[in-house]
Design an enzyme around this catalytic site. Structure first.
Site, PDB file in Angstrom:
ATOM      1  CB  SER A 109       3.164  50.927  -3.810  1.00  0.00           C
ATOM      2  OG  SER A 109       4.001  51.601  -3.165  1.00  0.00           O
ATOM      3  CE1 TYR A 132       7.534  56.447  -2.679  1.00  0.00           C
ATOM      4  CE2 TYR A 132       7.096  54.120  -1.942  1.00  0.00           C
ATOM      5  CZ  TYR A 132       6.651  55.482  -2.172  1.00  0.00           C
ATOM      6  OH  TYR A 132       5.757  55.836  -1.155  1.00  0.00           O
ATOM      7  CE  LYS A 255       0.506  59.055  -4.950  1.00  0.00           C
ATOM      8  NZ  LYS A 255       1.239  60.421  -3.416  1.00  0.00           N
ATOM      9  CG  HIS A 279       3.490  60.265   0.462  1.00  0.00           C
ATOM     10  ND1 HIS A 279       3.835  60.237  -0.311  1.00  0.00           N
ATOM     11  CD2 HIS A 279       3.531  59.249   1.395  1.00  0.00           C
ATOM     12  CE1 HIS A 279       4.074  59.057  -0.150  1.00  0.00           C
ATOM     13  NE2 HIS A 279       3.604  58.783   0.471  1.00  0.00           N
TER      14      HIS A 279
END
Length: 383
Positions: A109, A132, A255, A279
């Site tokens: 991540s 992100y 995603k 998620h």
């Protein structure tokens, strides 16, 4: 309960709950609002039955496949998950080693606690970076450039977290990154001395893919909800996704796709794959399970893009059902996070070994020798 007592993913969950302070366990285990979607993600698999063939000659089987251009020993991806150092002191390092041992894709991540460069040096196995999109465009560009330099195999843009879901367990426990001791949780930390001593005396908790630009989550304790709601770009749209794909220039995944319309848009902007995902139920409670939405998306874009069914996977038969429904592969986070929290790298390896055995056993009992034989003819919807 010991590691040797774990024979399925739920066993690892029980062991993790026994070994983690409750705020940390609830962060892994919890989801948004009433947690209906979290439960639905796994329950959805029970609504479809497998229809086996027999006398198929299954002495030799091959569960391998190609995912995002690289060979995988199983049709299974270890989804990127955040702040793994909070669950076990080795964090992403342990997962990377276990994934390489089993020949699997895994992801880290943006909020990983090991750096892009460390993971790249640690494993030659297939790996993706989950991005992100932050308000700080310089940070976004910096992470993409680091992934390019480190030769990551794919970039997965997460599109379902422009704001945080309401994760009520975290609100009650006060969980933050880095974890902090509060009056309400101090007893739980004190009664899990191994976790607490590892956290206090081993290497410092960091978010090394972010801390060149921000202190939140690394030097400054914040809740995940606070981080998402203040740091991430709520203006992200399809043009943003297309620009990131162009800037990255390599294998590109979206995603968090859940609708057939969005799947079509993903094809239009040139994405190589989509991960059907909610998620883990941590964002929009009440959304459909990825497995339930899989047939509609396969009908819309099947054959034009790789489709990974992400979430709720707890058994090898869940992976087989996803493939029969048209997925290229299945993926999940909790399926290895519970094992990481329970016992570090040996835990992850044991969990992957169990899933491998379940997939292979399921193939033999289904009468298939290759995963491309897992078609819609081999499942029936339960009414």
């Amino acid at each position: 309960m010991r590691l040797s007592d774990c024979h399925n993913i739920d066993d690892f969950r029980k062991l993790a709950k026994a070994r983690l302070p409750f705020p940390v366990f609830d962060y892994i285990d919890g989801a948004a609002d009433d947690e209906l979607t979290r439960a639905r993600n796994t329950a959805a698999f029970a609504d479809v039955d497998l229809v086996p063939d027999v006398l198929a000659g299954v002495a030799e089987i091959d569960p391998s496949c190609t995912i995002l251009g690289r060979r995988s020993a199983l049709p299974l991806v270890l989804s990127p998950t955040a702040v793994q150092r909070a669950f076990h002191w080795e964090g992403e390092r342990a997962v990377a080693r276990a994934a390489e041992k089993y020949g699997l894709w895994f992801g880290i991540s943006s909020l990983a606690t090991r750096s892009i460069e460390e993971i790249a040096a640690l494993t030659s196995g297939p790996k993706l970076f989950q991005l992100y999109v932050h308000k700080d465009k310089g940070l976004n560009a910096h992470m993409i450039a680091r992934c390019q330099a480190a030769k990551f195999d794919a970039l997965a843009l997460t599109v379902d977290t422009i704001v945080s879901g309401k994760r009520e367990r975290c609100l009650r426990s006060g969980f933050t990154t880095p974890p902090r001791f509060t009056p309400a949780s101090v007893i739980s930390y004190a009664t899990r001395p191994k976790w607490t001593l590892d956290y206090v005396f081993r290497e410092k908790f960091r978010l090394p893919n972010l801390d060149t630009h921000v202190t939140e989550g690394s030097g400054k304790a914040v809740s995940i909800a606070e981080y998402f709601n203040t740091m991430l770009d709520t203006a992200m749209d399809w043009d943003t996704a297309a620009r990131i794909r162009q800037d990255w220039g390599g294998t590109f995944v979206l995603k968090g796709i859940m609708s057939a319309g969005d799947a079509r848009r993903a094809v239009e902007i040139g994405a190589d794959a989509i991960m059907i995902s909610n998620h883990g139920g941590r964002q929009l409670d009440g959304s459909r399970a990825p497995f339930d939405q899989l047939p509609e998306i396969v009908d819309a874009v099947g054959g034009r893009i790789e489709i990974i069914c992400d979430g709720g996977v707890r058994r090898g038969t869940h992976v087989l059902k996803a493939l029969c429904s048209g997925a290229s592969a299945a993926s999940g986070g909790r399926l290895y996070l519970y094992a990481l929290a329970a016992a570090g790298q040996p835990g992850v390896e044991r969990a992957l070994g169990i899933l491998k055995d379940e997939i292979e056993r399921g193939m033999r009992l289904m009468g298939v020798t290759r995963i491309d034989q897992l078609t819609g003819e081999r499942i029936r919807q339960r009414h």
